[in-house]
Scaffold this motif. Structure first.
Motif, PDB file in Angstrom:
ATOM      1  N   ASN A 109       0.859  -1.185   0.000  1.00 29.20           N
ATOM      2  CA  ASN A 109       0.000   0.000   0.000  1.00 29.20           C
ATOM      3  C   ASN A 109       0.896   1.236   0.000  1.00 29.20           C
ATOM      4  O   ASN A 109       1.815   1.345   0.813  1.00 29.20           O
ATOM      5  CB  ASN A 109      -0.897  -0.014   1.247  1.00 29.20           C
ATOM      6  N   GLN A 110       0.629   2.178  -0.896  1.00 30.27           N
ATOM      7  CA  GLN A 110       1.542   3.312  -1.060  1.00 30.27           C
ATOM      8  C   GLN A 110       1.720   4.139   0.202  1.00 30.27           C
ATOM      9  O   GLN A 110       2.809   4.645   0.468  1.00 30.27           O
ATOM     10  CB  GLN A 110       1.079   4.218  -2.208  1.00 30.27           C
ATOM     11  N   PHE A 111       0.673   4.258   1.009  1.00 31.59           N
ATOM     12  CA  PHE A 111       0.790   5.012   2.257  1.00 31.59           C
ATOM     13  C   PHE A 111       1.879   4.398   3.140  1.00 31.59           C
ATOM     14  O   PHE A 111       2.758   5.088   3.649  1.00 31.59           O
ATOM     15  CB  PHE A 111      -0.550   5.040   2.993  1.00 31.59           C
ATOM     16  N   GLY A 122     -12.729   6.025   3.293  1.00 32.71           N
ATOM     17  CA  GLY A 122     -11.911   6.043   4.510  1.00 32.71           C
ATOM     18  C   GLY A 122     -10.476   5.614   4.361  1.00 32.71           C
ATOM     19  O   GLY A 122      -9.699   5.707   5.309  1.00 32.71           O
ATOM     20  N   ALA A 123     -10.071   5.128   3.168  1.00 29.63           N
ATOM     21  CA  ALA A 123      -8.681   4.720   2.925  1.00 29.63           C
ATOM     22  C   ALA A 123      -8.466   4.628   1.415  1.00 29.63           C
ATOM     23  O   ALA A 123      -9.422   4.437   0.659  1.00 29.63           O
ATOM     24  CB  ALA A 123      -8.386   3.376   3.581  1.00 29.63           C
ATOM     25  N   ASN A 124      -7.201   4.742   0.984  1.00 30.95           N
ATOM     26  CA  ASN A 124      -6.937   4.752  -0.462  1.00 30.95           C
ATOM     27  C   ASN A 124      -7.302   3.436  -1.142  1.00 30.95           C
ATOM     28  O   ASN A 124      -7.763   3.423  -2.289  1.00 30.95           O
ATOM     29  CB  ASN A 124      -5.487   5.155  -0.761  1.00 30.95           C
ATOM     30  N   ILE A 154       3.283  12.475   5.770  1.00 34.85           N
ATOM     31  CA  ILE A 154       4.107  11.264   5.854  1.00 34.85           C
ATOM     32  C   ILE A 154       5.552  11.557   6.264  1.00 34.85           C
ATOM     33  O   ILE A 154       6.116  10.891   7.133  1.00 34.85           O
ATOM     34  CB  ILE A 154       4.047  10.496   4.515  1.00 34.85           C
ATOM     35  N   GLU A 155       6.158  12.562   5.656  1.00 37.27           N
ATOM     36  CA  GLU A 155       7.546  12.926   5.964  1.00 37.27           C
ATOM     37  C   GLU A 155       7.688  13.272   7.449  1.00 37.27           C
ATOM     38  O   GLU A 155       8.568  12.760   8.150  1.00 37.27           O
ATOM     39  CB  GLU A 155       7.954  14.122   5.090  1.00 37.27           C
TER      40      GLU A 155
END
Length: 337
Positions: free
Chosen positions: A77-79, A251-253, A299-300
């Motif tokens: 998952n990209q996240f 609610g999520a990608n 994210i960073e």
């Protein structure tokens, strides 16, 4: 034959003592009061001279392996992969290795991974917890293992964590849709007891209740462990049976990725038939036509803070004070609203 680089060589090149180099490379610089400038200089010189600590000798001497166990829900998952990239970069800068593991949201798998990493003698854990992982985290705390939770936590458990302000994020996204004139806003989520998903639902619910537009029938709770095809089928069924919906918050990608296929299957156009917003960005959302509006997590910032908290905990040991960080998300407005 090339001469083997030693700590003494690093000390000479950096113009500091051998003891200082030893403290820095064993991640005890801050604890010993060494300045950030000197710490950075020692790492820079050791990197330039291609110096590598003898990990086996070091771990036998200090009981430390200079390694971190990173357990996430799904590295594909990209996240989570973006978070892992930041964490690994920060760890490498501090001369630590990262062992990646994915739980797939499976509690038993999560417990097994923790046991494996304990056997590998990692120095600390960064974990995005599964639904019923509280007991496993409790065990790590009893063993006095440094641990920081990321993306989620358990109420009543005294452990450092870094999370998004999920309530505020969902409320912000829903209020944005309301300001754009949408009144029949649906929410697609999963039925897990993970606190972040519950807070997202609460934020959505609160925003609609404030303006008297809340309708429970517009919430779709999907089982977490169903496959992609079933998700597409369930979302398609929901959108077909609840025809008055004019906007959907996902609610999520991974839920929106299924949702896009459901919308295509039903021949519904974005945003003319349904406006959409998703939690967590994805490369395909920028490339999609129209591009997708998202509630992005920092994210960073989250990755850096998580590593800093873990390092602080590993250095300070029993005197470490628990820290609980809540970060604000930001709405990245694109063409889907």
């Amino acid at each position: 034959m090339r001469k083997k680089i030693t700590i003494r060589d690093i000390a000479k090149a950096a113009n500091v003592s051998v003891t200082t180099v030893s403290f820095v490379l064993n991640n005890k610089g801050e604890k010993k009061g060494i300045s950030q400038e000197v710490i950075k200089k020692v790492f820079k010189v050791s990197e330039e001279m291609k110096f590598k600590l003898n990990m086996i000798a070091s771990s036998l001497r200090t009981g430390k392996t200079r390694s971190i166990g990173l357990i996430v829900e799904d590295i594909s998952n990209q996240f989570f992969s973006d978070l892992a990239r930041v964490i690994e970069r920060e760890a490498i800068d501090l001369n630590y290795r990262v062992f990646y593991c994915s739980t797939g949201g499976d509690d038993e798998r999560a417990a097994e991974l923790v046991n494996s990493l304990l056997q590998a003698n990692v120095d600390g854990f960064i974990i995005t917890p599964t639904e019923n992982m509280k007991e496993t985290i409790d065990r790590l705390l009893e063993l006095q293992c440094p641990v920081v939770l990321l993306d989620g936590y358990f109420e009543g458990q005294d452990v450092s964590h870094v999370v998004l302000d999920n309530f505020d994020g969902a409320q912000t996204a829903t209020q944005f849709l309301l300001k754009k004139g949408f009144k029949k806003i649906a929410f697609v989520t999963n039925s897990s007891q993970l606190i972040q998903m519950n807070l997202r639902k609460q934020g959505y619910t609160n925003a609609l209740k404030e303006v008297g537009l809340y309708d429970e029938s517009r919430i779709l709770d999907l089982e977490y462990h169903i496959g992609e095809e079933q998700r597409i089928e369930k979302i398609s069924e929901f959108l077909s049976n609840t025809t008055e919906i004019d906007a959907v918050l996902f609610g999520a990608n991974y839920l929106l990725l299924a949702g896009l296929q459901s919308l295509r299957k039903l021949d519904l156009k974005i945003p003319s038939d349904k406006a959409v917003i998703s939690f967590d960005d994805h490369d395909s959302f920028r490339l999609h036509s129209p591009s997708i509006t998202v509630l992005s997590q920092p994210i960073e910032e989250m990755g850096k803070k998580t590593v800093r908290l873990l390092m602080k905990q590993m250095n300070e040991g029993s005197v470490y004070k628990i820290e609980k960080e809540k970060k604000k998300g930001s709405l990245t407005i694109r063409e889907s609203v």
